[in-house]
Write an enzyme that holds these catalytic residues in place. Structure first.
Site, short mmCIF file in Angstrom:
data_model
loop_
_atom_site.label_atom_id
_atom_site.label_comp_id
_atom_site.label_asym_id
_atom_site.label_seq_id
_atom_site.Cartn_x
_atom_site.Cartn_y
_atom_site.Cartn_z
N GLN A 217 42.69 36.20 86.98
CA GLN A 217 42.38 37.27 86.02
C GLN A 217 40.89 37.60 86.07
OE1 GLN A 217 44.62 38.89 84.36
NE2 GLN A 217 46.41 37.57 84.28
N TYR A 246 55.77 34.40 88.68
CA TYR A 246 54.58 35.15 89.13
C TYR A 246 53.34 34.37 88.66
CZ TYR A 246 58.19 38.85 89.08
OH TYR A 246 59.34 39.59 89.24
N ASP A 315 54.92 37.26 84.45
CA ASP A 315 53.66 38.02 84.50
C ASP A 315 53.60 38.77 85.83
OD1 ASP A 315 51.09 38.91 84.18
OD2 ASP A 315 50.13 36.96 84.38
N CYS A 342 50.53 44.05 82.80
CA CYS A 342 49.32 44.87 82.86
C CYS A 342 49.70 46.34 82.99
CB CYS A 342 48.42 44.42 84.01
SG CYS A 342 49.26 44.45 85.59
N1 SAH Z 1 50.19 34.59 85.98
C1 SAH Z 1 49.07 34.62 86.88
C2 SAH Z 1 49.15 35.70 87.95
C3 SAH Z 1 49.57 37.07 87.52
S1 SAH Z 1 49.32 38.35 88.71
C4 SAH Z 1 47.77 34.71 86.10
O1 SAH Z 1 47.77 34.98 84.93
O2 SAH Z 1 46.72 34.50 86.71
C5 SAH Z 1 50.86 38.51 89.46
C6 SAH Z 1 51.14 37.47 90.53
O3 SAH Z 1 52.44 37.76 91.06
C7 SAH Z 1 50.20 37.47 91.73
O4 SAH Z 1 49.71 36.16 91.93
C8 SAH Z 1 51.10 37.89 92.93
O5 SAH Z 1 50.76 37.22 94.13
C9 SAH Z 1 52.46 37.47 92.44
N2 SAH Z 1 53.62 38.18 92.99
C10 SAH Z 1 53.71 39.48 93.35
N3 SAH Z 1 54.96 39.77 93.73
C11 SAH Z 1 55.69 38.65 93.60
C12 SAH Z 1 57.06 38.31 93.82
N4 SAH Z 1 57.92 39.22 94.27
N5 SAH Z 1 57.46 37.05 93.59
C13 SAH Z 1 56.58 36.11 93.13
N6 SAH Z 1 55.28 36.37 92.90
C14 SAH Z 1 54.84 37.61 93.13
#
Ligand code: SAH
Length: 393
Positions: A217, A246, A315, A342
């Site tokens: 973030q 995620y 997320d 977001c």
């Molecule tokens: N929860 C974390 C990251 C959120 S951002 C935080 O708060 O820091 C969203 C994340 O989803 C990213 O790390 C991205 O790499 C991942 N992502 C995107 N598409 C995805 C999918 N199809 N399956 C799993 N993860 C995914």
């Protein structure tokens, strides 16, 4: 509203377009965002007042500058103009970390003295494409990533030394090679030129390692608020099975792990999962596991195996979740879902799916993670309606 709370005459405003709300005072921006969330999500539940920042400036801990050349062959660095590939030269930005901005200016100056070129997108030649700086606000650690078009970097040791001499607080320098014709900033190949190759930061009492390519973030002050809210809404009592979907470098799951039975994180990006595993170990957390997979596919496969979960944090990126994920969520049937987003537009779409299939929205909390821009973050709590729950019907 006070004068001080407006972006005091950003000189790049017209050309950059990054801070869409900069003509509004900060309190007005918050009102605008509140109305936005109410318009999109208000039909599901009452919206709590948005959590704003005390000091909404220089909050970005990650700064990315594009490098290029002008028609008269001068090297420029800055920000891509919204929806174009024209570089707006920017040396210091009021929402970016000032230290990061200063490092980027130094890199530009050093290019000249080392007789290195910047990448020319039209001709597809030249050396330096981007500079990415990440800073751990609570640890002070700084990562500089030099994104080059080729692995051949003459005098890379001397260049790194010269950069560190000008900014001794840099803790690691990397070269990332991106030879492709792409709008993605980072390529796959990486070489550590100095230091350990990653930085660390502390959030909600946990220490996190962050690689060049892992998602983290960008506003740590507000992220603490966001995570605290998310974990509070999860209502954990110490025994639950929790999924952090995620999960990135495992931040939410790790913060939640102290209050849960066990946590399983799933994330697509291999580097992020590697960071997540290292993070859990470094923080002595033993009840958390991570999988590298597409969240939707993984959820479908564990649901088929008869796995169940009590709480799911999700997320997803701006595009929101997908049918596969949401359908598997129905099979896993968690009592609570904490959906962090977001992008309230895709969240609205996904909430329609979930509320049509037995879930009910119980809380909506907006958080201002990106002051001066039109972006807004929301945490939504959903409960599964059960035949015996008092609110069933
Ligand atoms: N929860 C974390 C990251 C959120 S951002 C935080 O708060 O820091 C969203 C994340 O989803 C990213 O790390 C991205 O790499 C991942 N992502 C995107 N598409 C995805 C999918 N199809 N399956 C799993 N993860 C995914």
């Amino acid at each position: 509203m006070t004068e001080r709370q407006m972006l005091p005459g950003c000189p790049y405003a017209k050309k950059c377009g990054g801070c869409q709300l900069q003509n509004l005072s900060y309190p007005e921006q918050l009102k605008w965002k509140q109305a936005q969330v109410r318009r999109l999500l208000g039909k599901f539940h009452q919206v709590e007042p948005i959590l704003g920042m005390e000091n909404p400036y220089h909050y970005r801990n990650k700064v990315q500058a594009a490098f290029g050349v002008t028609r008269d062959r001068r090297i420029v660095s800055g920000i891509y103009q919204s929806s174009s590939h024209r570089i707006v030269p920017v040396d210091s930005c009021q929402i970016e970390d000032s230290k990061a901005d200063a490092i980027i200016v130094t890199v530009r100056e050093l290019l000249r003295s080392f007789k290195l070129t910047a990448y020319d997108e039209r001709r597809e030649q030249g050396f330096l494409r981007h500079v990415l700086v990440k800073r751990g606000f609570s640890t002070g650690e700084i990562m500089v990533v030099l994104v080059t078009s080729t692995p051949v970097f003459p005098a890379k040791r001397r260049f790194t030394q010269a950069l560190r001499a000008r900014h001794p607080d840099i803790t690691t320098v990397l070269m990332n090679v991106n030879p492709y014709r792409t709008s993605l900033v980072l390529g796959e190949r990486e070489e550590v030129l100095y230091g350990k190759g990653y930085i660390e930061d502390v959030l909600c009492g946990c220490r996190f390692r962050i690689s060049a390519r892992s998602f983290y973030q960008i506003n740590p002050v507000q992220t603490e608020q966001l995570y605290q809210k998310a974990v509070e809404l999860a209502g954990l009592t110490g025994v639950e099975t929790v999924i952090d979907a995620y999960c990135g470098i495992g931040t939410i799951g790790m913060v939640a792990s102290a209050h849960a039975g066990r946590v399983i994180g799933v994330e697509l990006n291999r580097d992020a999962v590697r960071d997540a595993i290292a993070n859990a170990r470094a923080n002595g957390i033993r009840n958390i596991y991570f999988h590298t997979a597409d969240a939707g596919e993984w959820m479908a496969s564990i649901a088929e195996q008869g796995e169940r979960a009590d709480v799911v944090f999700m997320d997803p990126p701006r595009a929101g979740s997908d049918d596969r994920f949401l359908s598997s969520l129905m099979l896993l049937a968690p009592r609570r879902v904490v959906y962090i987003s977001c992008n309230p537009e895709t969240q609205e779409r996904d909430l329609r799916f979930l509320t049509a299939r037995g879930y009910q929205v119980k809380a909506i909390q907006p958080v201002d993670m990106f002051p001066h821009t039109h972006h807004v973050e929301t945490v939504v709590l959903l409960f599964r309606r059960t035949p015996d729950s008092p609110d069933a019907g």
